[in-house]
Design a protein around this motif. Structure first.
Motif, PDB file in Angstrom:
ATOM      1  N   CYS A   1     -73.795 -93.802 -26.884  1.00  0.00           N
ATOM      2  CA  CYS A   1     -74.280 -92.357 -26.069  1.00  0.00           C
ATOM      3  C   CYS A   1     -74.014 -91.145 -27.217  1.00  0.00           C
ATOM      4  O   CYS A   1     -73.183 -91.098 -27.944  1.00  0.00           O
ATOM      5  CB  CYS A   1     -73.241 -92.247 -25.206  1.00  0.00           C
ATOM      6  SG  CYS A   1     -73.590 -90.574 -24.167  1.00  0.00           S
TER       7      CYS A   1
ATOM      8  N   MET B   1     -73.978 -88.068 -26.493  1.00  0.00           N
ATOM      9  CA  MET B   1     -73.527 -87.035 -26.048  1.00  0.00           C
ATOM     10  C   MET B   1     -72.150 -86.931 -26.695  1.00  0.00           C
ATOM     11  O   MET B   1     -71.515 -85.909 -27.326  1.00  0.00           O
ATOM     12  CB  MET B   1     -73.168 -86.962 -24.594  1.00  0.00           C
ATOM     13  CG  MET B   1     -72.441 -85.736 -24.081  1.00  0.00           C
ATOM     14  SD  MET B   1     -73.832 -84.313 -24.244  1.00  0.00           S
ATOM     15  CE  MET B   1     -72.846 -82.768 -24.231  1.00  0.00           C
ATOM     16  N   HIS B   2     -71.215 -87.856 -26.663  1.00  0.00           N
ATOM     17  CA  HIS B   2     -69.619 -87.781 -27.464  1.00  0.00           C
ATOM     18  C   HIS B   2     -69.620 -89.130 -28.434  1.00  0.00           C
ATOM     19  O   HIS B   2     -68.395 -89.220 -28.821  1.00  0.00           O
ATOM     20  CB  HIS B   2     -68.753 -87.759 -26.466  1.00  0.00           C
ATOM     21  CG  HIS B   2     -68.788 -86.584 -25.512  1.00  0.00           C
ATOM     22  ND1 HIS B   2     -69.196 -86.722 -24.136  1.00  0.00           N
ATOM     23  CD2 HIS B   2     -68.660 -85.260 -25.833  1.00  0.00           C
ATOM     24  CE1 HIS B   2     -69.253 -85.625 -23.439  1.00  0.00           C
ATOM     25  NE2 HIS B   2     -68.757 -84.684 -24.555  1.00  0.00           N
ATOM     26  N   GLY B   3     -70.672 -89.974 -28.427  1.00  0.00           N
ATOM     27  CA  GLY B   3     -70.386 -91.238 -29.529  1.00  0.00           C
ATOM     28  C   GLY B   3     -69.967 -92.289 -29.099  1.00  0.00           C
ATOM     29  O   GLY B   3     -69.478 -93.246 -29.433  1.00  0.00           O
ATOM     30  N   PHE B   4     -69.650 -92.401 -27.632  1.00  0.00           N
ATOM     31  CA  PHE B   4     -68.975 -93.737 -27.108  1.00  0.00           C
ATOM     32  C   PHE B   4     -69.988 -94.889 -27.411  1.00  0.00           C
ATOM     33  O   PHE B   4     -71.127 -94.652 -27.104  1.00  0.00           O
ATOM     34  CB  PHE B   4     -68.723 -93.571 -25.503  1.00  0.00           C
ATOM     35  CG  PHE B   4     -67.689 -92.887 -25.403  1.00  0.00           C
ATOM     36  CD1 PHE B   4     -67.219 -91.844 -26.172  1.00  0.00           C
ATOM     37  CD2 PHE B   4     -67.024 -92.809 -23.972  1.00  0.00           C
ATOM     38  CE1 PHE B   4     -66.061 -91.057 -25.878  1.00  0.00           C
ATOM     39  CE2 PHE B   4     -65.674 -92.068 -23.399  1.00  0.00           C
ATOM     40  CZ  PHE B   4     -65.353 -90.907 -24.601  1.00  0.00           C
TER      41      PHE B   4
ATOM     42  N   HIS C   1     -68.977 -91.641 -18.952  1.00  0.00           N
ATOM     43  CA  HIS C   1     -67.878 -90.773 -19.567  1.00  0.00           C
ATOM     44  C   HIS C   1     -68.126 -89.569 -18.688  1.00  0.00           C
ATOM     45  O   HIS C   1     -67.231 -88.848 -18.011  1.00  0.00           O
ATOM     46  CB  HIS C   1     -68.213 -90.542 -20.822  1.00  0.00           C
ATOM     47  CG  HIS C   1     -67.380 -89.621 -21.540  1.00  0.00           C
ATOM     48  ND1 HIS C   1     -67.638 -88.893 -22.366  1.00  0.00           N
ATOM     49  CD2 HIS C   1     -65.695 -89.355 -21.091  1.00  0.00           C
ATOM     50  CE1 HIS C   1     -66.465 -87.957 -22.608  1.00  0.00           C
ATOM     51  NE2 HIS C   1     -65.559 -88.365 -22.023  1.00  0.00           N
ATOM     52  N   MET C   2     -69.290 -89.067 -18.735  1.00  0.00           N
ATOM     53  CA  MET C   2     -69.665 -87.668 -18.345  1.00  0.00           C
ATOM     54  C   MET C   2     -71.188 -87.840 -17.636  1.00  0.00           C
ATOM     55  O   MET C   2     -71.753 -86.673 -17.566  1.00  0.00           O
ATOM     56  CB  MET C   2     -69.549 -86.433 -19.220  1.00  0.00           C
ATOM     57  CG  MET C   2     -68.125 -86.444 -19.535  1.00  0.00           C
ATOM     58  SD  MET C   2     -67.888 -84.711 -20.622  1.00  0.00           S
ATOM     59  CE  MET C   2     -66.298 -84.518 -20.719  1.00  0.00           C
TER      60      MET C   2
ATOM     61  N   CYS D   1     -74.122 -92.574 -18.868  1.00  0.00           N
ATOM     62  CA  CYS D   1     -72.880 -92.953 -19.390  1.00  0.00           C
ATOM     63  C   CYS D   1     -71.944 -92.727 -18.441  1.00  0.00           C
ATOM     64  O   CYS D   1     -71.793 -91.604 -17.887  1.00  0.00           O
ATOM     65  CB  CYS D   1     -72.834 -92.061 -20.870  1.00  0.00           C
ATOM     66  SG  CYS D   1     -71.233 -92.376 -21.679  1.00  0.00           S
TER      67      CYS D   1
ATOM     68  N   ARG E   1     -74.111 -88.716 -18.693  1.00  0.00           N
ATOM     69  CA  ARG E   1     -75.354 -88.302 -19.314  1.00  0.00           C
ATOM     70  C   ARG E   1     -76.166 -89.531 -19.617  1.00  0.00           C
ATOM     71  O   ARG E   1     -75.647 -90.573 -20.002  1.00  0.00           O
ATOM     72  CB  ARG E   1     -74.892 -87.571 -20.648  1.00  0.00           C
ATOM     73  CG  ARG E   1     -73.938 -86.312 -20.481  1.00  0.00           C
ATOM     74  CD  ARG E   1     -74.661 -85.333 -19.708  1.00  0.00           C
ATOM     75  NE  ARG E   1     -73.614 -84.110 -19.141  1.00  0.00           N
ATOM     76  CZ  ARG E   1     -73.387 -83.211 -20.128  1.00  0.00           C
ATOM     77  NH1 ARG E   1     -73.598 -83.169 -21.286  1.00  0.00           N
ATOM     78  NH2 ARG E   1     -72.447 -82.273 -19.500  1.00  0.00           N
TER      79      ARG E   1
END
Ligand code: FES
Length: 121
Positions: free
Chosen positions: A74, A76-79, A52-53, A50, A55
């Motif tokens: 994702c 991790m944060h739901g994107f 974003h970060m 991902c 992951r």
């Protein structure tokens, strides 16, 4: 018929038995994990990272789709991402894409059709 240069990813049957598969390969000389899945009759592969970060999409739960099954998600944060393009639909990373890898299907086996990809030992 596959030749020795083909890089097998999985069989179509394996994909039909699960929501997604993970494969570990080297891409551009870097070890990466890849998600492979079937969606609306086609098959797709993306590097499992991902933007974003950085992951894996399945880092927090054993899933890569949202509850609707229409978007990659994702954990991790739901994107969320369009399955067919890998394009992020969430505001922070809107329009950025997961790195797609081409697949080629021959006689029920999916092969990575990427010049800069080698299989992990
Ligand atoms: S790391 Fe994927 S949404 Fe944040």
């Amino acid at each position: 018929m596959a030749n020795d240069n083909k890089k097998p990813a999985c069989t179509r049957r394996e994909l039909e038995e699960t929501n997604f598969l993970i494969r570990h390969v080297n891409y551009k000389k870097q070890p990466v994990s890849v998600i492979i899945f079937a969606f609306e009759e086609s098959t797709y592969a993306y590097i499992n990272n991902c933007m974003h970060m950085h992951r894996p999409l399945n880092c927090q739960q054993d899933a890569i789709f949202d509850e609707t099954g229409k978007y990659l998600r994702c954990s991790m944060h739901g994107f969320v991402f369009e399955p067919k393009t890998g394009e992020c639909q969430s505001p922070v990373c809107f329009g950025q894409c997961l790195q797609a890898l081409r697949l080629e299907e021959i006689d029920g086996t999916l092969y990575f059709a990427e010049k800069h990809l080698t299989l992990s030992d």
